[in-house]
Design a protein around this motif. Structure first.
Motif, short mmCIF file in Angstrom:
data_model
loop_
_atom_site.label_atom_id
_atom_site.label_comp_id
_atom_site.label_asym_id
_atom_site.label_seq_id
_atom_site.Cartn_x
_atom_site.Cartn_y
_atom_site.Cartn_z
N ASN A 53 101.35 65.57 10.93
CA ASN A 53 100.50 66.48 10.17
C ASN A 53 99.96 65.85 8.88
O ASN A 53 99.92 66.48 7.83
N ARG A 54 99.50 64.60 8.99
CA ARG A 54 98.88 63.91 7.84
C ARG A 54 97.40 64.28 7.83
O ARG A 54 96.63 63.87 8.70
N LEU A 55 97.00 65.07 6.84
CA LEU A 55 95.65 65.59 6.76
C LEU A 55 94.58 64.50 6.77
O LEU A 55 93.59 64.63 7.50
N PRO A 56 94.71 63.38 6.02
CA PRO A 56 93.67 62.34 6.10
C PRO A 56 93.51 61.76 7.50
O PRO A 56 92.39 61.47 7.94
N ILE A 57 94.60 61.61 8.23
CA ILE A 57 94.54 61.07 9.60
C ILE A 57 93.88 62.10 10.52
O ILE A 57 93.05 61.75 11.37
N ILE A 58 94.24 63.36 10.37
CA ILE A 58 93.65 64.41 11.19
C ILE A 58 92.14 64.46 10.96
O ILE A 58 91.36 64.56 11.90
N ARG A 59 91.72 64.36 9.70
CA ARG A 59 90.29 64.36 9.40
C ARG A 59 89.60 63.15 10.01
O ARG A 59 88.49 63.25 10.56
N SER A 60 90.22 61.99 9.92
CA SER A 60 89.63 60.76 10.46
C SER A 60 89.51 60.84 11.98
O SER A 60 88.47 60.48 12.55
N LEU A 61 90.54 61.33 12.65
CA LEU A 61 90.50 61.48 14.11
C LEU A 61 89.44 62.49 14.52
O LEU A 61 88.68 62.25 15.47
N THR A 62 89.36 63.59 13.80
CA THR A 62 88.38 64.63 14.11
C THR A 62 86.96 64.09 13.94
O THR A 62 86.09 64.32 14.79
N ALA A 63 86.72 63.35 12.87
CA ALA A 63 85.39 62.78 12.62
C ALA A 63 85.03 61.77 13.70
O ALA A 63 83.89 61.74 14.19
N ARG A 64 85.97 60.94 14.08
CA ARG A 64 85.72 59.93 15.11
C ARG A 64 85.40 60.59 16.45
O ARG A 64 84.48 60.20 17.16
N LEU A 65 86.16 61.62 16.81
CA LEU A 65 85.90 62.35 18.05
C LEU A 65 84.53 63.01 18.02
O LEU A 65 83.79 62.99 19.01
N ARG A 66 84.15 63.58 16.88
CA ARG A 66 82.84 64.22 16.75
C ARG A 66 81.73 63.20 16.96
O ARG A 66 80.76 63.46 17.67
#
Length: 94
Positions: A53-66
């Motif tokens: 649940n590391r928010l910066p990693i979750i944001r990075s993964l979400t952006a990459r998937l998008r």
């Protein structure tokens, strides 16, 4: 009662596309993302949301998937610019 990380749901560490992911610092983990496909990134996102649940990693993964989804759904560029000239309609004048 001790709970092992793989008992909380999501993919287990053995199923992740990055060996030793659960021990990597955020910046190091992020350096692997550009070489991964959608399914692998989705697995990492589920794991991250469930276990670390590391928010910066979750944001990075979400952006990459998008970005990958947008590239997949993008239309081919229209003719123009440096490509061949556009075809003129028959009998048309300029």
């Amino acid at each position: 009662m001790e709970m092992f990380e793989d008992e909380r749901g999501g993919p287990s560490t053995e199923q992740l596309p990055i060996v030793g992911y659960n021990h990597l610092p955020g910046r190091t983990a992020e350096s692997y993302f550009p070489s991964l496909g959608q399914e692998e990134l989705s697995d990492l996102l589920r794991y991250e949301q469930t276990h670390r649940n590391r928010l910066p990693i979750i944001r990075s993964l979400t952006a990459r998937l998008r970005r990958l989804r947008e590239q997949k759904n993008a239309r081919p560029p229209v003719a123009g610019g440096y490509g061949p000239p556009a075809a003129r309609p028959p009998g048309g004048t300029e």
